[in-house]
Design a protein around this motif. Structure first.
Motif, PDB file in Angstrom:
ATOM      1  N   ARG A   1       9.058   3.565  10.361  1.00 44.51           N
ATOM      2  CA  ARG A   1       8.594   3.024   9.017  1.00 44.51           C
ATOM      3  C   ARG A   1       7.095   2.333   9.065  1.00 44.51           C
ATOM      4  NH1 ARG A   1      11.799   0.386   4.513  1.00 44.51           N
ATOM      5  NH2 ARG A   1      13.621   0.854   5.770  1.00 44.51           N
ATOM      6  N   GLU A   2       6.984   1.755  10.167  1.00 41.21           N
ATOM      7  CA  GLU A   2       5.610   1.328  10.198  1.00 41.21           C
ATOM      8  C   GLU A   2       4.590   2.202  10.480  1.00 41.21           C
ATOM      9  OE1 GLU A   2       4.282  -2.011   9.613  1.00 41.21           O
ATOM     10  OE2 GLU A   2       6.272  -2.306   9.172  1.00 41.21           O
ATOM     11  N   GLU A   3       4.605   3.352  11.124  1.00 47.95           N
ATOM     12  CA  GLU A   3       4.038   4.435  11.438  1.00 47.95           C
ATOM     13  C   GLU A   3       3.984   5.184  10.060  1.00 47.95           C
ATOM     14  OE1 GLU A   3       5.887   6.642  14.416  1.00 47.95           O
ATOM     15  OE2 GLU A   3       5.060   5.488  16.197  1.00 47.95           O
ATOM     16  N   ALA A   4       4.698   5.265   9.237  1.00 48.67           N
ATOM     17  CA  ALA A   4       4.934   5.996   8.086  1.00 48.67           C
ATOM     18  C   ALA A   4       3.809   5.408   6.958  1.00 48.67           C
ATOM     19  CB  ALA A   4       6.131   6.106   7.331  1.00 48.67           C
ATOM     20  N   PHE A   5       4.040   4.006   7.028  1.00 47.10           N
ATOM     21  CA  PHE A   5       2.944   3.073   6.254  1.00 47.10           C
ATOM     22  C   PHE A   5       1.646   3.413   6.816  1.00 47.10           C
ATOM     23  CE2 PHE A   5       6.433  -0.207   5.625  1.00 47.10           C
ATOM     24  CZ  PHE A   5       7.051   0.599   4.340  1.00 47.10           C
ATOM     25  N   ASP A   6       1.252   3.450   7.818  1.00 43.22           N
ATOM     26  CA  ASP A   6      -0.244   3.665   8.362  1.00 43.22           C
ATOM     27  C   ASP A   6      -0.567   5.055   7.973  1.00 43.22           C
ATOM     28  OD1 ASP A   6      -0.044   0.914   9.067  1.00 43.22           O
ATOM     29  OD2 ASP A   6       0.361   1.387  11.144  1.00 43.22           O
ATOM     30  N   ARG A   7       0.260   5.805   8.226  1.00 47.62           N
ATOM     31  CA  ARG A   7      -0.187   7.464   8.022  1.00 47.62           C
ATOM     32  C   ARG A   7      -0.372   7.640   6.639  1.00 47.62           C
ATOM     33  NH1 ARG A   7       4.038   9.395  10.356  1.00 47.62           N
ATOM     34  NH2 ARG A   7       5.170   9.863   8.539  1.00 47.62           N
ATOM     35  N   LEU A   8       0.270   7.079   5.946  1.00 46.34           N
ATOM     36  CA  LEU A   8       0.213   7.117   4.313  1.00 46.34           C
ATOM     37  C   LEU A   8      -1.263   6.444   3.975  1.00 46.34           C
ATOM     38  CD1 LEU A   8       1.045   7.936   1.368  1.00 46.34           C
ATOM     39  CD2 LEU A   8       2.316   5.824   1.343  1.00 46.34           C
ATOM     40  N   ALA A   9      -1.391   5.367   4.550  1.00 50.55           N
ATOM     41  CA  ALA A   9      -2.644   4.781   4.262  1.00 50.55           C
ATOM     42  C   ALA A   9      -3.919   5.339   4.826  1.00 50.55           C
ATOM     43  CB  ALA A   9      -2.606   3.096   4.845  1.00 50.55           C
TER      44      ALA A   9
ATOM     45  N   ILE B   1      -3.245  -0.552   2.523  1.00 54.37           N
ATOM     46  CA  ILE B   1      -4.406  -0.618   2.658  1.00 54.37           C
ATOM     47  C   ILE B   1      -5.106  -2.105   2.438  1.00 54.37           C
ATOM     48  CG2 ILE B   1      -6.722   0.324   1.736  1.00 54.37           C
ATOM     49  CD1 ILE B   1      -5.301   2.969   1.405  1.00 54.37           C
ATOM     50  N   PHE B   2      -5.015  -2.708   1.469  1.00 58.56           N
ATOM     51  CA  PHE B   2      -5.557  -4.009   1.107  1.00 58.56           C
ATOM     52  C   PHE B   2      -4.773  -4.909   1.991  1.00 58.56           C
ATOM     53  CE2 PHE B   2      -5.198  -2.637  -3.515  1.00 58.56           C
ATOM     54  CZ  PHE B   2      -6.391  -2.148  -3.609  1.00 58.56           C
ATOM     55  N   THR B   3      -3.676  -4.822   2.801  1.00 57.37           N
ATOM     56  CA  THR B   3      -3.120  -5.736   3.844  1.00 57.37           C
ATOM     57  C   THR B   3      -3.836  -5.373   4.853  1.00 57.37           C
ATOM     58  OG1 THR B   3      -0.875  -5.879   2.756  1.00 57.37           O
ATOM     59  CG2 THR B   3      -0.973  -6.625   5.023  1.00 57.37           C
TER      60      THR B   3
ATOM     61  N   VAL C   1      10.451  -1.954  -0.506  1.00 55.13           N
ATOM     62  CA  VAL C   1       9.414  -1.169   0.412  1.00 55.13           C
ATOM     63  C   VAL C   1       7.794  -1.472   0.295  1.00 55.13           C
ATOM     64  CG1 VAL C   1       8.844   1.374   1.201  1.00 55.13           C
ATOM     65  CG2 VAL C   1      11.143   0.885   0.481  1.00 55.13           C
ATOM     66  N   GLN C   2       7.665  -1.719  -0.795  1.00 57.25           N
ATOM     67  CA  GLN C   2       5.999  -2.096  -1.050  1.00 57.25           C
ATOM     68  C   GLN C   2       5.770  -3.267  -0.358  1.00 57.25           C
ATOM     69  OE1 GLN C   2       6.026  -1.538  -5.267  1.00 57.25           O
ATOM     70  NE2 GLN C   2       5.847   0.561  -5.059  1.00 57.25           N
ATOM     71  N   ALA C   3       6.772  -4.496  -0.567  1.00 62.01           N
ATOM     72  CA  ALA C   3       6.763  -5.453   0.041  1.00 62.01           C
ATOM     73  C   ALA C   3       6.682  -5.505   1.530  1.00 62.01           C
ATOM     74  CB  ALA C   3       7.808  -6.624  -0.253  1.00 62.01           C
ATOM     75  N   GLU C   4       7.341  -4.570   2.242  1.00 60.50           N
ATOM     76  CA  GLU C   4       7.247  -4.481   3.680  1.00 60.50           C
ATOM     77  C   GLU C   4       6.019  -3.773   3.899  1.00 60.50           C
ATOM     78  OE1 GLU C   4      10.731  -2.024   5.009  1.00 60.50           O
ATOM     79  OE2 GLU C   4      12.094  -3.537   4.023  1.00 60.50           O
ATOM     80  N   ALA C   5       5.486  -3.014   3.168  1.00 63.99           N
ATOM     81  CA  ALA C   5       4.166  -2.580   3.488  1.00 63.99           C
ATOM     82  C   ALA C   5       3.163  -3.458   3.506  1.00 63.99           C
ATOM     83  CB  ALA C   5       3.606  -1.222   2.541  1.00 63.99           C
ATOM     84  N   CYS C   6       3.294  -4.679   2.564  1.00 62.82           N
ATOM     85  CA  CYS C   6       2.577  -5.622   2.773  1.00 62.82           C
ATOM     86  C   CYS C   6       2.491  -6.583   3.834  1.00 62.82           C
ATOM     87  CB  CYS C   6       2.565  -6.481   1.319  1.00 62.82           C
ATOM     88  SG  CYS C   6       1.958  -5.708   0.015  1.00 62.82           S
ATOM     89  N   GLY C   7       3.627  -6.259   4.652  1.00 59.27           N
ATOM     90  CA  GLY C   7       4.105  -7.458   5.705  1.00 59.27           C
ATOM     91  C   GLY C   7       4.729  -8.659   5.021  1.00 59.27           C
TER      92      GLY C   7
END
Length: 520
Positions: free
Chosen positions: A493-501, A27-29, A62-68
């Protein structure tokens, strides 16, 4: 300038701290903040290799990946990898430091850990707009608090506000929250700026009177109530997640794949994308009665190769696995420690993998032997499937090269004793090899009939085309038509990050979270 920071702590383990931290990182990213995760001390055998060949907890990767972002060891400077009961390998900034008992770690290591932890955190804070910190276990473990480096002591050193996460699905959520607060010192309670109630399945209107009582009782607001979400498609870090895995085949799935669940299983996230395939049933078993007659048996990675090999032998799994291979043509696969177990001999002359020097016989299904040494290989690697291997040769539709990438984490060196009936599995280039590690290697081996193979490469099944080609190879052996590749790991994975956010944005008061993180 000191940037924004926020910390998530929990009333217990497995309440969802890692997942919510991942969501906030995303979200912050998304909102334009240069964000990084941080966990000072992590205990996990599911680990992650950074681009420079260092090892950290998988959750922080994984959290780093969520931050890009590419992960660094500053995001998790201390990693504890349990080896045996009460003994662990301590990994400091991605490299093995020592094997220590729980007592020695607490008495000798923790008193010196504050500078190490704070230097890593301060580097992240200097380089980022926002740092999302994750605690471990519970901050109310009063027997450990005096030398805590991961919960309230760390929050104090960093002057970080805390959100307390509680799991309502396990029951007793109000007692867990109030009890945690009661066991905190007054200055620690002052750091708790909000509660997050996680894994809620019911009617929020029925819960509301309890939320109102909680705020009146504690003076601390509930920032939000997150729904129970299944199939998040995010990698689990803790083997507690395996308790929710079934040992029973899924109906209407054409391929039955068994993963051996030994006590020190590691990096079981290797198989997440296999579970996502529409024609595959993935099962985790720890007893011969659960085996059945699958298409494949996989021996996964382990933090205690010799100990888990002994488990297989004592439990009767070793003999059953060999019978399944010889009598029922079940394909055998070994990843990392599992590859070592499939070999003929395992030699630990200096006690690097076991409490004392030891030699053991493996399952003897691959003509390889392993010697353990003090040097640990942690590298990212990429390459291609050997075009001479039966896997490639029998899939006539494949065109070379069939690429592969992943990572290695192991302390043993495995040598092929006889090349009469085997081929190398992969040709790899090590991207982050340290001094003394060859840059280009032949990795693993496969029997000439394709009935057994092993590799040191974790993440092998994350390669989309390679995963589907192997599954179609299995389908061909059963007389089934091949399927077209349908699961794309990175997209998923990217879709999962966005859906979770999206879910967390909907159910948490993000305006208030931003205010808390900025010190308002």
């Amino acid at each position: 300038m000191r940037r924004s920071i926020i910390m998530l702590q929990g009333t217990a383990s497995d309440v969802g701290k890692s997942v919510i931290t991942t969501a906030l990182c995303r979200i912050f990213t998304q909102d334009g903040w240069n964000t990084a995760p941080f966990k000072s001390q992590n205990m996990a055998n599911n680990s992650y290799v950074t681009p420079d060949g260092r090892e950290i907890g998988r959750a922080q990767g994984v959290q780093a990946e969520a931050c890009g972002k590419c992960a660094t060891t500053d995001m998790n400077p201390i990693l504890i990898k349990p080896v045996r009961d009460m003994h662990s390998q301590i990994v400091v900034h991605g490299q093995p430091y020592a094997q220590m008992s729980a007592w020695d770690y607490r008495q000798d290591f923790l008193p010196q850990a504050r500078p190490l932890v704070m230097e890593a955190l301060n580097r992240l804070r200097d380089q980022h707009d926002m740092v999302v910190m994750e605690g471990a276990g519970s901050p109310a473990e009063i027997n450990l608090k005096d030398r805590d480096i991961v919960n309230m002591n760390l929050a104090g050193w960093a002057d970080a506000p805390v959100l307390l996460v509680a799991d309502i699905d396990r029951g007793g959520v109000f007692a867990a929250i109030v009890g945690t607060l009661e066991l905190l010192e007054s200055h620690e309670r002052e750091r708790v700026k909000g509660f997050i109630i996680n894994k809620f399945r019911g009617d929020l209107a029925l819960l509301q009177p309890g939320l109102d009582w909680l705020q009146q009782r504690t003076g601390i607001p509930v920032i939000g109530v997150l729904p129970y979400e299944e199939n998040l498609h995010l990698e689990a870090e803790d083997s507690v997640a395996l308790q929710r895995k079934s040992s029973i085949p899924l109906p209407d799935r054409e391929l039955d794949i068994v993963i051996i669940h030994y006590p020190r299983i590691s990096n079981f996230t290797d198989f997440d994308l296999l579970e996502a395939e529409p024609d595959v049933s993935v099962r985790y078993v720890d007893h011969p009665d659960q085996l059945g007659t699958p298409d494949v048996i996989i021996l996964p990675g382990t933090k205690d190769t010799l100990g888990d090999l002994e488990f297989l032998q004592n439990r009767g799994l070793a003999s059953c696995i060999k019978k399944q291979h010889t009598r029922h043509s079940v394909q055998l696969v070994g990843i990392c420690g599992g590859y070592q177990m499939l070999g003929r001999h395992l030699h630990d002359p200096a006690g690097h993998d076991s409490p004392s020097p030891r030699m053991a016989k493996g399952l003897g299904l691959l003509p390889v032997s392993t010697v353990f040494a003090s040097a640990k290989t942690t590298v990212q690697a990429e390459g291609h499937l050997n075009t001479e291997s039966p896997w490639f040769q029998q899939m006539k539709t494949l065109e070379p090269p069939l690429s592969v990438k992943g990572y290695e984490i192991h302390m043993g060196t495995t040598t092929v004793e006889s090349r009469a009936d085997v081929q190398p599995l992969f040709h790899l280039h090590r991207l982050s090899g340290k001094k003394g590690n060859p840059a280009t290697i032949e990795d693993g081996c496969i029997l000439s009939d394709g009935s057994a193979w092993g590799t040191y490469l974790h993440g092998v099944f994350d390669n989309n085309q390679l995963r589907r080609s192997w599954l179609n190879f299995l389908r061909q052996r059963k007389g089934l038509e091949p399927l077209i590749q349908s699961i794309h790991g990175q997209t998923r994975r990217e879709e999962a990050f966005d859906r979770l956010a999206d879910t967390v944005r909907k159910h948490l008061d993000m305006k208030r979270i931003y205010e808390i993180a900025s010190g308002q």
